[in-house]
Design a protein around this motif. Structure first.
Motif, PDB file in Angstrom:
ATOM      1  N   LYS A 277      -9.575 -69.621  86.953  1.00 32.54           N
ATOM      2  CA  LYS A 277     -10.846 -69.370  87.657  1.00 32.54           C
ATOM      3  C   LYS A 277     -11.045 -67.872  87.914  1.00 32.54           C
ATOM      4  O   LYS A 277     -12.113 -67.312  87.614  1.00 32.54           O
ATOM      5  CB  LYS A 277     -10.831 -70.140  88.980  1.00 32.54           C
ATOM      6  CG  LYS A 277     -12.132 -70.126  89.718  1.00 32.54           C
ATOM      7  CD  LYS A 277     -12.076 -71.099  90.886  1.00 32.54           C
ATOM      8  CE  LYS A 277     -12.872 -70.527  92.042  1.00 32.54           C
ATOM      9  NZ  LYS A 277     -12.409 -70.967  93.328  1.00 32.54           N
ATOM     10  N   GLU A 278     -10.016 -67.238  88.446  1.00 36.14           N
ATOM     11  CA  GLU A 278     -10.160 -65.812  88.794  1.00 36.14           C
ATOM     12  C   GLU A 278     -10.341 -64.945  87.540  1.00 36.14           C
ATOM     13  O   GLU A 278     -11.094 -63.978  87.548  1.00 36.14           O
ATOM     14  CB  GLU A 278      -8.953 -65.339  89.592  1.00 36.14           C
ATOM     15  CG  GLU A 278      -8.953 -65.898  91.005  1.00 36.14           C
ATOM     16  CD  GLU A 278      -7.729 -65.458  91.795  1.00 36.14           C
ATOM     17  OE1 GLU A 278      -7.105 -64.446  91.432  1.00 36.14           O
ATOM     18  OE2 GLU A 278      -7.396 -66.147  92.771  1.00 36.14           O
TER      19      GLU A 278
ATOM     20  N   GLN B 110     -11.689 -65.943  84.697  1.00 36.27           N
ATOM     21  CA  GLN B 110     -13.062 -66.169  84.213  1.00 36.27           C
ATOM     22  C   GLN B 110     -14.049 -65.337  85.009  1.00 36.27           C
ATOM     23  O   GLN B 110     -14.928 -64.681  84.439  1.00 36.27           O
ATOM     24  CB  GLN B 110     -13.437 -67.636  84.379  1.00 36.27           C
ATOM     25  CG  GLN B 110     -12.863 -68.529  83.324  1.00 36.27           C
ATOM     26  CD  GLN B 110     -13.597 -69.869  83.260  1.00 36.27           C
ATOM     27  OE1 GLN B 110     -14.784 -69.946  83.492  1.00 36.27           O
ATOM     28  NE2 GLN B 110     -12.903 -70.920  82.915  1.00 36.27           N
ATOM     29  N   GLN B 111     -13.909 -65.358  86.342  1.00 37.96           N
ATOM     30  CA  GLN B 111     -14.844 -64.601  87.185  1.00 37.96           C
ATOM     31  C   GLN B 111     -14.778 -63.113  86.856  1.00 37.96           C
ATOM     32  O   GLN B 111     -15.803 -62.432  86.771  1.00 37.96           O
ATOM     33  CB  GLN B 111     -14.515 -64.834  88.663  1.00 37.96           C
ATOM     34  CG  GLN B 111     -14.937 -66.218  89.140  1.00 37.96           C
ATOM     35  CD  GLN B 111     -14.379 -66.580  90.516  1.00 37.96           C
ATOM     36  OE1 GLN B 111     -13.478 -65.917  91.018  1.00 37.96           O
ATOM     37  NE2 GLN B 111     -14.908 -67.628  91.112  1.00 37.96           N
ATOM     38  N   THR B 112     -13.571 -62.620  86.658  1.00 29.26           N
ATOM     39  CA  THR B 112     -13.393 -61.200  86.345  1.00 29.26           C
ATOM     40  C   THR B 112     -14.053 -60.858  85.007  1.00 29.26           C
ATOM     41  O   THR B 112     -14.727 -59.827  84.877  1.00 29.26           O
ATOM     42  CB  THR B 112     -11.886 -60.868  86.290  1.00 29.26           C
ATOM     43  OG1 THR B 112     -11.282 -61.317  87.497  1.00 29.26           O
ATOM     44  CG2 THR B 112     -11.645 -59.380  86.119  1.00 29.26           C
TER      45      THR B 112
ATOM     46  N   LEU C 244     -16.490 -62.548  83.509  1.00 28.31           N
ATOM     47  CA  LEU C 244     -17.956 -62.688  83.632  1.00 28.31           C
ATOM     48  C   LEU C 244     -18.536 -61.393  84.212  1.00 28.31           C
ATOM     49  O   LEU C 244     -19.574 -60.901  83.755  1.00 28.31           O
ATOM     50  CB  LEU C 244     -18.318 -63.884  84.522  1.00 28.31           C
ATOM     51  CG  LEU C 244     -18.003 -65.278  83.939  1.00 28.31           C
ATOM     52  CD1 LEU C 244     -18.219 -66.362  84.989  1.00 28.31           C
ATOM     53  CD2 LEU C 244     -18.852 -65.568  82.707  1.00 28.31           C
ATOM     54  N   ALA C 245     -17.823 -60.839  85.198  1.00 27.81           N
ATOM     55  CA  ALA C 245     -18.301 -59.599  85.825  1.00 27.81           C
ATOM     56  C   ALA C 245     -18.267 -58.428  84.835  1.00 27.81           C
ATOM     57  O   ALA C 245     -18.988 -57.444  85.010  1.00 27.81           O
ATOM     58  CB  ALA C 245     -17.449 -59.283  87.057  1.00 27.81           C
TER      59      ALA C 245
END
Ligand SMILES: Cc1cc2nc3c(=O)[nH]c(=O)nc-3n(C[C@H](O)[C@H](O)[C@H](O)COP(=O)(O)OP(=O)(O)OC[C@H]3O[C@@H](n4cnc5c(N)ncnc54)[C@H](O)[C@@H]3O)c2cc1C
Length: 247
Positions: free
Chosen positions: A219-220, A222-224, A226-227
């Motif tokens: 999850k983390e 992916q978020q990184t 995406l940013a």
């Protein structure tokens, strides 16, 4: 109904007191690198089953699984006591979409894993198809202790065969370890430390990223990403990030 066949352990590889691999002989339907099947044992009148990824390339004459024994787990303590010659149940039809045919074209393939989730990526690399499709391949493996960096001879063989096209980056979070990066994968990406170590950046045009393992890391990360401008890879909207959680 899924079909189960009997498998026989032909070899057991001991990595640490809790990490081990089982090579299994079983008559399974064809599968792709990156897929998983289910292993099961009968306990009393119950069949306890869990998902496990193939580590071997599909062309191998055996099926290999890389496992961690969870002391409080329902199945792995029993799987952990299997020795060569013992039998278990294997689901004959593999499944899973963390496969290269689901991944759009790109220049760089990043394979980001924690713990035993390095398995499907070893299967893809050993299969060779990943090297046909991508110029640069980066295998990242996050563990807590250095002794958990299993499969070193196989990983070294990729470097030997493909030279600088293949980069391997171990992360060890709980102790300093030679050649390993400290800390966690998403933080190292957010800070640009992983990109600096590898000598490649992330970009929507050139990067394909596969992530597998601990759901928090997945999850983390992916978020990184995406940013950083990457997008999730969906069948209806091709992107850059494909992921699989192990629990
Ligand atoms: C698609 C898929 C593929 C998988 N492939 C593998 C594999 O190749 N190798 C493997 O070891 N496991 C793999 N797993 C996890 C596996 O299915 C089981 O969950 C695991 O072996 C624990 O089973 P258990 O019955 O002993 O524990 P359970 O009683 O089911 O306890 C589950 C708990 O154990 C922990 N856990 C589960 N898996 C792991 C893990 N791999 N590393 C660290 N902690 C974990 C989590 O805290 C989870 O909540 C995969 C899971 C999925 C969904």
């Amino acid at each position: 109904m899924a079909a189960w066949v009997e498998g026989r352990v032909i070899e057991r590889i001991e990595w640490t007191p809790t990490l081990f691999s089982l090579r299994v002989a079983a008559d399974l339907a064809p599968y792709k690198a990156g897929q998983f099947t289910k292993l099961a044992l009968e306990q009393g009148d119950r069949r306890i089953q869990r998902a496990y990824s193939f580590v071997n390339p599909p062309s191998a004459p055996y099926h290999e699984f890389y496992l961690v024994e969870i002391p409080s787990g329902e199945l792995t303590p029993s799987l952990g006591s299997l020795q060569a010659g013992d039998t278990l149940l294997v689901q004959s039809q593999a499944t899973g979409f963390l496969t290269l045919d689901e991944v759009p074209a790109g220049r760089d393939l990043w394979l980001l894993s924690t713990g035993t989730a390095i398995g499907p990526f070893l299967s893809m690399l050993a299969d060779g198809e990943a090297f046909n499709r991508f110029e640069n391949l980066v295998l990242v493996h996050g563990v807590r202790k250095g002794e958990e960096l299993s499969y070193q001879p196989l990983i070294a063989s990729f470097a030997g065969q493909y030279g600088e096209r293949f980069r391997y980056v171990p992360f060890v979070s709980r102790e300093p370890w030679p050649e390993a990066m400290a800390g966690r994968i998403p933080a190292a990406i957010a800070e640009g430390r992983l990109q600096a170590r590898v000598g490649l950046g992330f970009s929507p045009e050139q990067s394909q990223v596969l992530i597998c393992g601990n759901p928090e890391m997945v999850k983390e990360t992916q978020q990184t990403l995406l940013a950083l401008g990457l997008a999730k890879n969906l069948r209806r909207a091709p992107g850059n990030i494909s992921a699989e959680n192990y629990w």
